[in-house]
Design an enzyme around this catalytic site. Sequence first.
Site, PDB file in Angstrom:
ATOM      1  N   CYS A 177     -18.374  -1.644 -17.519  1.00  0.00           N
ATOM      2  CA  CYS A 177     -18.536  -1.179 -16.113  1.00  0.00           C
ATOM      3  C   CYS A 177     -19.528  -1.637 -15.416  1.00  0.00           C
ATOM      4  O   CYS A 177     -20.619  -1.471 -15.862  1.00  0.00           O
ATOM      5  CB  CYS A 177     -18.300   0.331 -16.002  1.00  0.00           C
ATOM      6  SG  CYS A 177     -18.334   0.938 -14.309  1.00  0.00           S
ATOM      7  N   GLU A 228       0.763  -1.298  -0.001  1.00  0.00           N
ATOM      8  CA  GLU A 228      -0.028   0.230  -0.187  1.00  0.00           C
ATOM      9  C   GLU A 228       0.920   1.142   0.166  1.00  0.00           C
ATOM     10  O   GLU A 228       0.378   2.417  -0.693  1.00  0.00           O
ATOM     11  CB  GLU A 228      -0.913  -0.197   1.305  1.00  0.00           C
ATOM     12  CG  GLU A 228      -2.295  -0.854   1.081  1.00  0.00           C
ATOM     13  CD  GLU A 228      -3.033  -0.797  -0.139  1.00  0.00           C
ATOM     14  OE1 GLU A 228      -3.196   0.570  -0.465  1.00  0.00           O
ATOM     15  OE2 GLU A 228      -3.423  -1.581  -0.733  1.00  0.00           O
ATOM     16  N   CYS A 263     -16.601   2.284 -20.278  1.00  0.00           N
ATOM     17  CA  CYS A 263     -18.124   2.170 -19.748  1.00  0.00           C
ATOM     18  C   CYS A 263     -18.877   1.155 -20.025  1.00  0.00           C
ATOM     19  O   CYS A 263     -19.843   0.572 -19.267  1.00  0.00           O
ATOM     20  CB  CYS A 263     -18.819   3.575 -20.099  1.00  0.00           C
ATOM     21  SG  CYS A 263     -17.692   5.155 -19.368  1.00  0.00           S
ATOM     22  N   CYS A 295     -12.539   2.257 -14.808  1.00  0.00           N
ATOM     23  CA  CYS A 295     -13.042   3.644 -14.841  1.00  0.00           C
ATOM     24  C   CYS A 295     -11.823   4.468 -14.781  1.00  0.00           C
ATOM     25  O   CYS A 295     -11.495   5.050 -13.915  1.00  0.00           O
ATOM     26  CB  CYS A 295     -13.672   3.734 -13.364  1.00  0.00           C
ATOM     27  SG  CYS A 295     -14.564   5.409 -13.414  1.00  0.00           S
TER      28      CYS A 295
END
Length: 385
Positions: A220, A41, A217, A210
């Site tokens: 998605c 992370e 799209c 995205c």
Amino acid sequence: MNQAWLPDAFADCVLQWFACHGRKDLPWQLAPTPYRVWVSEIMLQQTQVAVVIPYFERFIGCFPNLGALATATEDEVLQHWSGLGYYARARNLHRSARIVLEQHGGELPEQLEWLIALPGIGRSTAGAILSLAYGQAHAILDGNVKRVLARCFAVAGWPGESRIQKHLWALADELLSAAARAGLQELHLKHPNWPGTYNQAMMDLGATVCTRAAPDCNHCPLSRHCLALMTNSIHQYPQPKPKRPLPRRATRWLLVQDPDGRILLEQRPPSGLWGGLWTFPEVSLQESSAHWCELHLYQTAPRVEKLPDRQHSFSHFHLDIYPERLLLKSAISQLRDSDRHLWVALKRASTMAVPAPVKAILLELLAMAKASKNQLLDCCSHRPA
């Protein structure tokens, strides 16, 4: 919130997409210990997955657990971070490992507030660690998640602005907590460790579907309910940071080599730009390299070569670099500030904890030295007996 969405339906929709299309074989996912999740992370902050993977594998290979990281020197840690950029991340990671070893028995805390208290861990990173490694229901809000939420719920404004960020956090929290309230048992049955899986799914959705420049799209899972798509305004969300021209700074780097070809490196102060890394000595454009040599080396360089200028860009300024190669006539027995200067063979220098532009120049010098050696050998082989 988009009234077309029930929060638990939102989470379930994202989780179903992840089951078919999410990334499940990233190195830190294969053995998701709190330590490995934490390292990944931190590395993934402002850095793409493809860039992080080889760095993560080398880093974990050298520091396989928190204890190994905590007992390493800062120079060793920075050496394995060299080239990844944003070096404060590495220094904070190292400092945090030592704090965890001393104050938490070597185990990363399982409490949000304790994690956030560690250097370099903010709310989103803490949420990622707690959800991915411990299965706790904490929201995250990295750049990918901000983009998904801003588009789906048509949140106008730059996400870095305090007011907008607060709105996005409220959305992220509500989607996660409402899903837990409404369908916790069902979500657990369908998706073990669902908070971590949900957060990973949101990050993957932003990273692979995205996307900033070319969102897909058509594939998605949120497209039927995305307000930005409904109003044909996908590229208006999220709004970019207001542009301001970046200032320019300039410096002259001194590539000082002794008769044996060793290069002089200087360790930067522990904080600030490239803190703790090894770089070339530098002077302002107004200061002459001859004056620096007299002051620090107690001799002048009889041969000075100007190398091609170059530029290195940071998030907040551009740095114009003017490198000069200084070839000394004799070895240095006395050196001012010897505690932060080091004579190093070129090959070894290129493997030390150096910033990317320094490493690039070191590799150029290595190539020049090799070409010069080959040219000398070629001349000797053609010399008449």
